[in-house]
Design an enzyme around this catalytic site. Sequence first.
Site, PDB file in Angstrom:
ATOM      1  N   GLY A  41      -5.951 -17.742   6.843  1.00 39.64           N
ATOM      2  CA  GLY A  41      -4.566 -17.995   5.797  1.00 39.64           C
ATOM      3  C   GLY A  41      -3.635 -16.874   5.777  1.00 39.64           C
ATOM      4  O   GLY A  41      -3.926 -15.824   6.869  1.00 39.64           O
ATOM      5  N   CYS A  43      -2.825 -14.486   3.859  1.00 38.35           N
ATOM      6  CA  CYS A  43      -3.253 -13.043   3.554  1.00 38.35           C
ATOM      7  C   CYS A  43      -3.660 -11.869   4.571  1.00 38.35           C
ATOM      8  O   CYS A  43      -3.134 -11.072   4.945  1.00 38.35           O
ATOM      9  CB  CYS A  43      -4.033 -13.106   2.324  1.00 38.35           C
ATOM     10  SG  CYS A  43      -4.674 -11.359   1.741  1.00 38.35           S
ATOM     11  N   HIS A 441     -14.378  11.449 -15.121  1.00 38.22           N
ATOM     12  CA  HIS A 441     -13.068  12.280 -14.895  1.00 38.22           C
ATOM     13  C   HIS A 441     -13.362  13.311 -13.752  1.00 38.22           C
ATOM     14  O   HIS A 441     -14.585  13.482 -13.444  1.00 38.22           O
ATOM     15  CB  HIS A 441     -13.280  13.199 -16.335  1.00 38.22           C
ATOM     16  CG  HIS A 441     -12.211  14.311 -16.226  1.00 38.22           C
ATOM     17  ND1 HIS A 441     -10.914  14.276 -16.268  1.00 38.22           N
ATOM     18  CD2 HIS A 441     -12.559  15.601 -15.829  1.00 38.22           C
ATOM     19  CE1 HIS A 441     -10.386  15.369 -16.204  1.00 38.22           C
ATOM     20  NE2 HIS A 441     -11.367  16.317 -15.711  1.00 38.22           N
TER      21      HIS A 441
END
Length: 454
Positions: A41, A43, A441
């Site tokens: 396809g 993409c 973090h």
Amino acid sequence: MKSYDVIVIGFGKAGKTLAGKLAKSGKKVALIEKDAFMYGGTCINVGCIPSKRLITDAALSPDASFEEKAAYFKKSIEGKRQLTAALNQANYNKVAQAGAEIIDGVASFVDAKTINVKTADGDLTLTAEQFLINTGSTPVIPNIEGVRDPATGELQAGNKLYTSQTLMDLDELPERLTIVGGGYIGLEFASMFAEFGSKVTIIQDSDVFLPREDEDIVEVIREVISAKGVEVITGAAISAIKDGVVTYTADGATKELAGDAVLIATGRRPNTDELQAEKAGIKMTNRGAVETDEHLRTSVPNIWAAGDVVGKLQFTYISLDDYRIVLDDMMGNRQRTTENRGAFAYSVFIEPPFSRVGLNEKEAKAQGLEYRVLKMPANAIPKAKVLRETEGVLIALVAPNGKILGAQLFCAESHEMINMIKLAMDHDLGYEVLRDFIYNHPTMSESLNDLFAL
């Protein structure tokens, strides 16, 4: 004449996934694809994957002379070609190994259960009980003098004109790139080529840049791309393009803009010209798309359509969800529909990326909704400082009952962060969940602690 349980027309995300799934379940399946370079396809071959590969390379482009940048660009294009070739073959193998028969050719309907396929070895007549149309979309070629070949409707040859597909196959970096059209595709290519080292100008007929977005976010985006050397010309009526020179009228004066390459980025239209859908009784929209209901059924009960060809959201992840809806309608309990797939998120892969889900202020006001705006600059995020990518802004809209109405994130890694906000919206969670969540973090996602605490 060969008969199948299901015939899929087009090798896009929905089509290839459905073909593989049904073949594995024991169904006799054929997948028709007219272009061997498009296995898998849009993409993986000419869309998301190659453009994001080049965008990633562009961000690493050396701070050097134009000649050195051009050499780096050429290597990036070759790397892109190797990647897409590998993915193209892998997608072919995956579908073939699942048991579906892949046929190279152009399919057109004879009636609701029969198609003709033009192949290199002649025509085939195939029948099936069910069909999926997944033929994708193609660039719109505007009717501007010097742009559209009157005989074929395609781009004029030898006029420095390119589509998003052909521009990603250049061997030489254009020193000056003009982009006709200021939509999301044009914006991504503008950011990419500016990073590679081209002088980029976006020119559009609309007076408003990125009209779907709120003015405050557009202002920040425009400031960022301008700092990278991208010029935006709005309100330009283009009359002709010849040998890279765009002739246009703006502010009552006729002007010329010279470039080494011109990208035509004026949208995409459904690929339905060769289907002869009317012979099967399939209703089409006035834009040439296949008309479907919430289950992606066409007006003919045994024929579905999915992906770009239905003329709605043109994203590969929407096509994948279309596959889920079609499969559920064919073999499941018919609970999945286009109406219940939740909030819609998208990202524009400029640098930094712009991502959005749900409503913006313009849309919330139009619906008469009450809301409050939460807004923080990207340079307040510790991880942004670590990444040395402090440009941008984060905006969220919250309803009086605490539900998130939408978010606009223009910052590093926003394309990952937006999915967490979509998940919260889909499950009807209040903003407090994201505000009080314990993020690791340092990350960009932990900025949601601060954004939703405002």
